[in-house]
Scaffold this motif. Structure first.
Motif, PDB file in Angstrom:
ATOM      1  N   GLN A 139      -4.300 -25.033  18.503  1.00  0.00           N
ATOM      2  CA  GLN A 139      -4.104 -25.388  19.905  1.00  0.00           C
ATOM      3  C   GLN A 139      -3.007 -24.535  20.529  1.00  0.00           C
ATOM      4  OE1 GLN A 139      -3.549 -29.585  20.612  1.00  0.00           O
ATOM      5  NE2 GLN A 139      -5.184 -30.163  19.195  1.00  0.00           N
ATOM      6  N   LYS A 140      -1.948 -24.296  19.776  1.00  0.00           N
ATOM      7  CA  LYS A 140      -0.833 -23.503  20.281  1.00  0.00           C
ATOM      8  C   LYS A 140      -1.279 -22.077  20.595  1.00  0.00           C
ATOM      9  CE  LYS A 140       3.865 -22.004  19.066  1.00  0.00           C
ATOM     10  NZ  LYS A 140       4.924 -22.055  18.044  1.00  0.00           N
ATOM     11  N   VAL A 141      -2.046 -21.492  19.697  1.00  0.00           N
ATOM     12  CA  VAL A 141      -2.518 -20.121  19.917  1.00  0.00           C
ATOM     13  C   VAL A 141      -3.418 -20.050  21.136  1.00  0.00           C
ATOM     14  CG1 VAL A 141      -3.946 -18.280  18.973  1.00  0.00           C
ATOM     15  CG2 VAL A 141      -2.300 -19.426  17.498  1.00  0.00           C
ATOM     16  N   VAL A 142      -4.352 -20.994  21.248  1.00  0.00           N
ATOM     17  CA  VAL A 142      -5.266 -21.009  22.392  1.00  0.00           C
ATOM     18  C   VAL A 142      -4.482 -21.183  23.691  1.00  0.00           C
ATOM     19  CG1 VAL A 142      -7.089 -22.322  23.544  1.00  0.00           C
ATOM     20  CG2 VAL A 142      -7.275 -21.804  21.103  1.00  0.00           C
ATOM     21  N   TYR A 143      -3.533 -22.107  23.687  1.00  0.00           N
ATOM     22  CA  TYR A 143      -2.721 -22.339  24.885  1.00  0.00           C
ATOM     23  C   TYR A 143      -1.954 -21.078  25.277  1.00  0.00           C
ATOM     24  CZ  TYR A 143       0.767 -24.155  28.075  1.00  0.00           C
ATOM     25  OH  TYR A 143       1.556 -24.345  29.179  1.00  0.00           O
ATOM     26  N   GLN A 144      -1.323 -20.439  24.324  1.00  0.00           N
ATOM     27  CA  GLN A 144      -0.523 -19.259  24.633  1.00  0.00           C
ATOM     28  C   GLN A 144      -1.382 -18.111  25.162  1.00  0.00           C
ATOM     29  OE1 GLN A 144       1.380 -18.873  20.766  1.00  0.00           O
ATOM     30  NE2 GLN A 144       3.328 -19.636  21.566  1.00  0.00           N
ATOM     31  N   LEU A 145      -2.540 -17.907  24.540  1.00  0.00           N
ATOM     32  CA  LEU A 145      -3.410 -16.815  24.983  1.00  0.00           C
ATOM     33  C   LEU A 145      -3.955 -17.063  26.390  1.00  0.00           C
ATOM     34  CD1 LEU A 145      -5.436 -16.096  21.721  1.00  0.00           C
ATOM     35  CD2 LEU A 145      -3.660 -14.670  22.746  1.00  0.00           C
ATOM     36  N   ASN A 146      -4.344 -18.307  26.675  1.00  0.00           N
ATOM     37  CA  ASN A 146      -4.949 -18.612  27.969  1.00  0.00           C
ATOM     38  C   ASN A 146      -3.907 -18.831  29.061  1.00  0.00           C
ATOM     39  OD1 ASN A 146      -5.971 -21.239  29.775  1.00  0.00           O
ATOM     40  ND2 ASN A 146      -7.461 -19.579  29.633  1.00  0.00           N
ATOM     41  N   GLN A 147      -2.928 -19.689  28.813  1.00  0.00           N
ATOM     42  CA  GLN A 147      -1.996 -20.094  29.848  1.00  0.00           C
ATOM     43  C   GLN A 147      -0.821 -19.141  30.023  1.00  0.00           C
ATOM     44  OE1 GLN A 147      -2.228 -23.445  31.771  1.00  0.00           O
ATOM     45  NE2 GLN A 147      -4.223 -22.558  31.287  1.00  0.00           N
ATOM     46  N   LEU A 148      -0.356 -18.558  28.924  1.00  0.00           N
ATOM     47  CA  LEU A 148       0.825 -17.690  29.013  1.00  0.00           C
ATOM     48  C   LEU A 148       0.461 -16.212  29.137  1.00  0.00           C
ATOM     49  CD1 LEU A 148       3.167 -19.424  26.391  1.00  0.00           C
ATOM     50  CD2 LEU A 148       2.864 -19.897  28.831  1.00  0.00           C
ATOM     51  N   GLN A 149      -0.613 -15.800  28.438  1.00  0.00           N
ATOM     52  CA  GLN A 149      -1.014 -14.394  28.511  1.00  0.00           C
ATOM     53  C   GLN A 149      -2.125 -14.156  29.535  1.00  0.00           C
ATOM     54  OE1 GLN A 149      -1.630 -12.454  24.706  1.00  0.00           O
ATOM     55  NE2 GLN A 149      -0.139 -13.796  23.695  1.00  0.00           N
ATOM     56  N   GLY A 150      -2.734 -15.243  30.040  1.00  0.00           N
ATOM     57  CA  GLY A 150      -3.711 -15.116  31.115  1.00  0.00           C
ATOM     58  C   GLY A 150      -5.102 -14.701  30.696  1.00  0.00           C
ATOM     59  N   LEU A 151      -5.422 -14.805  29.403  1.00  0.00           N
ATOM     60  CA  LEU A 151      -6.778 -14.452  28.954  1.00  0.00           C
ATOM     61  C   LEU A 151      -7.773 -15.524  29.373  1.00  0.00           C
ATOM     62  CD1 LEU A 151      -6.222 -13.108  25.314  1.00  0.00           C
ATOM     63  CD2 LEU A 151      -6.370 -11.813  27.442  1.00  0.00           C
ATOM     64  N   LYS A 152      -8.976 -15.103  29.741  1.00  0.00           N
ATOM     65  CA  LYS A 152     -10.033 -16.049  30.064  1.00  0.00           C
ATOM     66  C   LYS A 152     -10.513 -16.728  28.780  1.00  0.00           C
ATOM     67  CE  LYS A 152     -11.659 -13.476  34.106  1.00  0.00           C
ATOM     68  NZ  LYS A 152     -12.794 -12.774  34.745  1.00  0.00           N
ATOM     69  N   LEU A 153     -11.137 -17.906  28.948  1.00  0.00           N
ATOM     70  CA  LEU A 153     -11.577 -18.657  27.781  1.00  0.00           C
ATOM     71  C   LEU A 153     -12.540 -17.848  26.914  1.00  0.00           C
ATOM     72  CD1 LEU A 153     -12.128 -22.267  29.187  1.00  0.00           C
ATOM     73  CD2 LEU A 153     -10.158 -21.349  27.973  1.00  0.00           C
ATOM     74  N   GLY A 154     -13.428 -17.097  27.552  1.00  0.00           N
ATOM     75  CA  GLY A 154     -14.368 -16.278  26.798  1.00  0.00           C
ATOM     76  C   GLY A 154     -13.667 -15.215  25.975  1.00  0.00           C
ATOM     77  N   ASP A 155     -12.620 -14.626  26.551  1.00  0.00           N
ATOM     78  CA  ASP A 155     -11.859 -13.596  25.834  1.00  0.00           C
ATOM     79  C   ASP A 155     -11.075 -14.201  24.672  1.00  0.00           C
ATOM     80  OD1 ASP A 155     -12.757 -11.630  27.563  1.00  0.00           O
ATOM     81  OD2 ASP A 155     -11.101 -11.939  28.966  1.00  0.00           O
ATOM     82  N   VAL A 156     -10.539 -15.405  24.894  1.00  0.00           N
ATOM     83  CA  VAL A 156      -9.839 -16.092  23.813  1.00  0.00           C
ATOM     84  C   VAL A 156     -10.804 -16.396  22.674  1.00  0.00           C
ATOM     85  CG1 VAL A 156      -8.561 -18.166  23.157  1.00  0.00           C
ATOM     86  CG2 VAL A 156      -8.140 -17.095  25.377  1.00  0.00           C
ATOM     87  N   ALA A 157     -11.987 -16.877  23.037  1.00  0.00           N
ATOM     88  CA  ALA A 157     -12.999 -17.197  22.022  1.00  0.00           C
ATOM     89  C   ALA A 157     -13.365 -15.962  21.209  1.00  0.00           C
ATOM     90  CB  ALA A 157     -14.243 -17.778  22.699  1.00  0.00           C
ATOM     91  N   LEU A 158     -13.539 -14.843  21.895  1.00  0.00           N
ATOM     92  CA  LEU A 158     -13.895 -13.596  21.219  1.00  0.00           C
ATOM     93  C   LEU A 158     -12.775 -13.142  20.293  1.00  0.00           C
ATOM     94  CD1 LEU A 158     -16.037 -11.334  21.025  1.00  0.00           C
ATOM     95  CD2 LEU A 158     -14.830 -10.160  22.880  1.00  0.00           C
ATOM     96  N   GLN A 159     -11.548 -13.242  20.745  1.00  0.00           N
ATOM     97  CA  GLN A 159     -10.402 -12.797  19.950  1.00  0.00           C
ATOM     98  C   GLN A 159     -10.197 -13.657  18.710  1.00  0.00           C
ATOM     99  OE1 GLN A 159      -6.923 -11.663  22.158  1.00  0.00           O
ATOM    100  NE2 GLN A 159      -5.519 -12.322  20.569  1.00  0.00           N
TER     101      GLN A 159
END
Length: 201
Positions: A139-159
């Protein structure tokens, strides 16, 4: 806003089943429209949590008024109107809260803020950081990538090699956990700040 003619079509048979209280048919309707409503809501609110809440609110309203569904001639238009109104109301609420937040903290440079507002800001940032650090690793990684780094959900999923729905679920749980942490560890004024903060991000 939303163009109703871009929404997929729900069959009349499905409407009849939902009107009769068939939960499986209602779930089918949810699957048809939920992602599109979420996408539009997120475009305007920039908040995964608020977007999820809007989707849920739209379908709660549909379920409560399910007996009227067979009389609806165009389900896409019907959902379009409900979603549009819900999003507009949310944007109005956010505008009011944003104005209040600006008044509370002022838009002056850091050194010119009042000691009280500076304290609230400092405490809020510290609490948010602690809340994020208390999250489970995924959850922490997903939150940081989406909310703090601004990645879209699809990009987070791919990463991360996860499905988009899994990422969305992790993010939703992370936001809920952060809110619960803040409510447990904050005073009333700091709670107000962080609620507005999450509404605007």
């Amino acid at each position: 806003m939303i163009a109703s003619n871009t929404l997929p079509i729900c069959s009349f048979q499905t409407l009849l089943l939902v009107a009769g209280g068939d939960e499986a048919a209602f779930r089918q309707m949810f699957d048809i429209y939920a992602d599109r409503i979420y996408g539009v809501a997120y475009t305007y609110t920039k908040s995964p949590q608020l977007s999820e809440e809007i989707v849920q609110d739209v379908f709660v309203k549909i379920w409560l008024k399910r007996a009227t569904l067979p009389a609806i001639r165009n389900m896409a238009d019907y959902i379009f109107i409900i979603a549009r109104n819900r999003i507009i109301n949310e944007l109005r609420r956010l505008r009011v809260e944003k104005d209040y937040l600006r008044q509370l903290l002022s838009e002056e440079p850091d050194g010119l803020r009042s000691p009280e507002s500076e304290y609230v800001l400092k405490e809020s940032r510290s609490l948010i950081a602690n809340a994020i650090n208390s999250l489970p690793p995924q959850q922490k990684v997903v939150y940081q990538l989406n909310q703090l780094q601004g990645l879209k959900l699809g990009d987070v999923a791919l990463q991360l090699g996860l499905s988009r729905n899994t990422v969305r679920n992790h993010l939703s749980r992370a936001l809920q956990s952060i809110r619960e942490y803040l409510h447990e560890h904050s005073d009333e004024q700091t709670i107000l700040f962080v609620i507005i903060f999450f509404s605007l991000h």
